[in-house]
Design a protein around this motif. Structure first.
Motif, PDB file in Angstrom:
ATOM      1  N   ARG A  12     -63.406  26.100  37.249  1.00 53.33           N
ATOM      2  CA  ARG A  12     -63.867  27.020  36.221  1.00 53.33           C
ATOM      3  C   ARG A  12     -64.775  28.088  36.826  1.00 53.33           C
ATOM      4  NH1 ARG A  12     -64.760  28.446  31.168  1.00 53.33           N
ATOM      5  NH2 ARG A  12     -66.874  28.882  30.446  1.00 53.33           N
ATOM      6  N   TYR A  13     -64.580  29.338  36.380  1.00 49.57           N
ATOM      7  CA  TYR A  13     -65.352  30.465  36.891  1.00 49.57           C
ATOM      8  C   TYR A  13     -65.607  31.455  35.761  1.00 49.57           C
ATOM      9  CZ  TYR A  13     -60.395  31.569  37.314  1.00 49.57           C
ATOM     10  OH  TYR A  13     -59.047  31.698  37.075  1.00 49.57           O
ATOM     11  N   GLN A  14     -66.405  32.487  36.042  1.00 45.06           N
ATOM     12  CA  GLN A  14     -66.813  33.425  34.996  1.00 45.06           C
ATOM     13  C   GLN A  14     -66.377  34.860  35.254  1.00 45.06           C
ATOM     14  OE1 GLN A  14     -68.189  32.635  32.137  1.00 45.06           O
ATOM     15  NE2 GLN A  14     -68.228  30.466  32.677  1.00 45.06           N
ATOM     16  N   THR A  15     -65.649  35.113  36.321  1.00 44.88           N
ATOM     17  CA  THR A  15     -65.250  36.490  36.614  1.00 44.88           C
ATOM     18  C   THR A  15     -64.121  36.935  35.696  1.00 44.88           C
ATOM     19  OG1 THR A  15     -63.767  35.635  38.318  1.00 44.88           O
ATOM     20  CG2 THR A  15     -65.926  36.395  39.027  1.00 44.88           C
ATOM     21  N   GLY A  16     -63.906  38.243  35.616  1.00 47.89           N
ATOM     22  CA  GLY A  16     -62.842  38.780  34.778  1.00 47.89           C
ATOM     23  C   GLY A  16     -63.294  39.022  33.348  1.00 47.89           C
ATOM     24  N   ASP A  77     -64.455  16.231  37.411  1.00 51.28           N
ATOM     25  CA  ASP A  77     -63.233  16.962  37.750  1.00 51.28           C
ATOM     26  C   ASP A  77     -63.227  18.403  37.253  1.00 51.28           C
ATOM     27  OD1 ASP A  77     -62.954  16.497  35.080  1.00 51.28           O
ATOM     28  OD2 ASP A  77     -61.061  15.412  35.212  1.00 51.28           O
ATOM     29  N   VAL A  78     -64.373  18.900  36.811  1.00 52.30           N
ATOM     30  CA  VAL A  78     -64.525  20.310  36.484  1.00 52.30           C
ATOM     31  C   VAL A  78     -65.450  20.942  37.517  1.00 52.30           C
ATOM     32  CG1 VAL A  78     -65.267  21.996  34.773  1.00 52.30           C
ATOM     33  CG2 VAL A  78     -64.160  19.875  34.024  1.00 52.30           C
ATOM     34  N   PHE A  79     -64.914  21.810  38.353  1.00 50.00           N
ATOM     35  CA  PHE A  79     -65.693  22.474  39.404  1.00 50.00           C
ATOM     36  C   PHE A  79     -66.193  23.818  38.877  1.00 50.00           C
ATOM     37  CE2 PHE A  79     -63.518  20.480  43.404  1.00 50.00           C
ATOM     38  CZ  PHE A  79     -63.797  19.213  42.906  1.00 50.00           C
ATOM     39  N   GLU A  80     -67.489  23.923  38.681  1.00 50.73           N
ATOM     40  CA  GLU A  80     -68.091  25.184  38.251  1.00 50.73           C
ATOM     41  C   GLU A  80     -68.463  25.984  39.495  1.00 50.73           C
ATOM     42  OE1 GLU A  80     -68.599  26.330  35.195  1.00 50.73           O
ATOM     43  OE2 GLU A  80     -68.384  24.585  33.861  1.00 50.73           O
ATOM     44  N   ILE A  81     -67.503  26.738  40.012  1.00 50.02           N
ATOM     45  CA  ILE A  81     -67.705  27.526  41.232  1.00 50.02           C
ATOM     46  C   ILE A  81     -67.241  28.950  40.960  1.00 50.02           C
ATOM     47  CG2 ILE A  81     -67.017  27.834  43.642  1.00 50.02           C
ATOM     48  CD1 ILE A  81     -66.651  24.816  43.822  1.00 50.02           C
ATOM     49  N   GLN A  82     -68.112  29.900  41.185  1.00 54.21           N
ATOM     50  CA  GLN A  82     -67.796  31.282  40.867  1.00 54.21           C
ATOM     51  C   GLN A  82     -66.678  31.809  41.761  1.00 54.21           C
ATOM     52  OE1 GLN A  82     -68.320  32.804  38.370  1.00 54.21           O
ATOM     53  NE2 GLN A  82     -69.160  34.852  38.550  1.00 54.21           N
TER      54      GLN A  82
END
Length: 296
Positions: A12-16, A77-82
């Motif tokens: 999971r990431y926050q870009t876009g 199992d949720v990777f919070e990596i930008q």
């Protein structure tokens, strides 16, 4: 192949941006599986920080949080990596490039130092770069020489020229015979790979390939000295190169307002071609030189 263990990782990431017609897509799915029952898995090696809320609860002694004694926890199992943004210092211009932090967590959680890490579609080499940094052996595979060149430059920039001595490449021309074999195959895609190989090898992996599809305007690659002094590359793999090819490059240099041009041929140039190139004059660089490999 029968998989004895399988699952998914949500990256999971926050870009876009966010769509007004649908939920914003902010994650990728990574398959996680093993053929053997005794696979390697080291979650303690990739512990992650607890959230600010949990830390606050620990500090305040709220019920349910008092038993926690560490500031980090085992990952889920949720990777919070930008993801990488356009200005990220890791960015190499490769459209599918992943952040090193993502590959680092995967590699550290599933291998030991000295183990072999395989990436069969290695692109710009993030898996390779992280495996090298974490003291793993690695195998990287890609269909284009441009990717191989980018990976070699990435490793050299990170670890120095010495690292290149330990790397074995396969499928890359190492002499005139193998260069001709790459250039003269009937598949036009391999001829383009020869052009990329010639430009990148001549420039010591510092030039940029012209990715324009169709007519390339006589430009197969570009390099820059002092940041803005433009040098054009033209590559010809045909047997019948002649003075017209040199004149075409000279015209392209004028049209593009470039400082100089480099003409690379698979076969030896004629005397007239050399004379015409000499007539074009020269461009003087105070402290600039290209590393020219010797191909025998």
């Amino acid at each position: 192949m029968r998989l004895l263990s399988a699952g998914v990782i949500i990256w999971r990431y926050q870009t876009g941006g966010v769509s007004k017609r649908w939920f914003g897509r902010k994650h990728d799915i990574i398959l996680f599986y093993s053929k053997a029952a005794n696979y390697q898995f080291y979650p303690d090696d990739v512990r992650v920080p607890r959230t600010e809320e949990v830390l606050r609860r620990i500090k305040s002694g709220v019920s349910g949080a008092t038993r926690a004694t560490t500031l980090d926890k085992l990952p889920d199992d949720v990777f919070e990596i930008q993801a990488l943004n356009a200005m990220d210092k890791e960015r190499l211009g490769y459209p599918t490039q992943k952040p090193e932090a993502l590959l680092e967590r995967i590699i550290k959680a599933s291998s030991n130092e000295g183990d072999v890490v395989l990436d069969a579609y290695c692109g710009c080499g993030t898996t390779v770069a992280v495996a090298q940094r974490l003291n793993r052996q690695w195998i990287g595979i890609d269909i284009t020489y441009q990717s191989i060149s980018l990976i070699l430059k990435r490793l050299e920039d990170a670890h120095g020229k010495e690292v290149l001595r330990s790397i074995i490449t396969s499928g890359v021309p190492v002499d005139m015979e193998s260069a001709k074999a790459l250039a003269t195959r009937s598949d036009d895609r391999t001829r383009k790979e020869f052009e990329k190989w010639a430009v990148l090898t001549y420039s010591n992996n510092r030039a940029m390939i012209n990715e324009k599809k169709g007519s390339d305007g006589g430009i197969d690659g570009k390099a820059y000295a002092y940041g803005d002094v433009e040098i054009l590359f033209s590559v010809k793999s045909g047997l019948h190169v002649n003075i017209k090819d040199v004149r075409d490059l000279m015209g392209t240099i004028v049209r593009e307002d470039a400082a100089a041009g480099i003409f690379i041929t698979l076969y030896p140039p004629t005397g007239d071609m050399k004379t015409e190139a000499t007539k074009a004059g020269s461009y003087a660089f105070e402290k600039f030189s290209l590393s020219i490999p010797k191909i025998k």
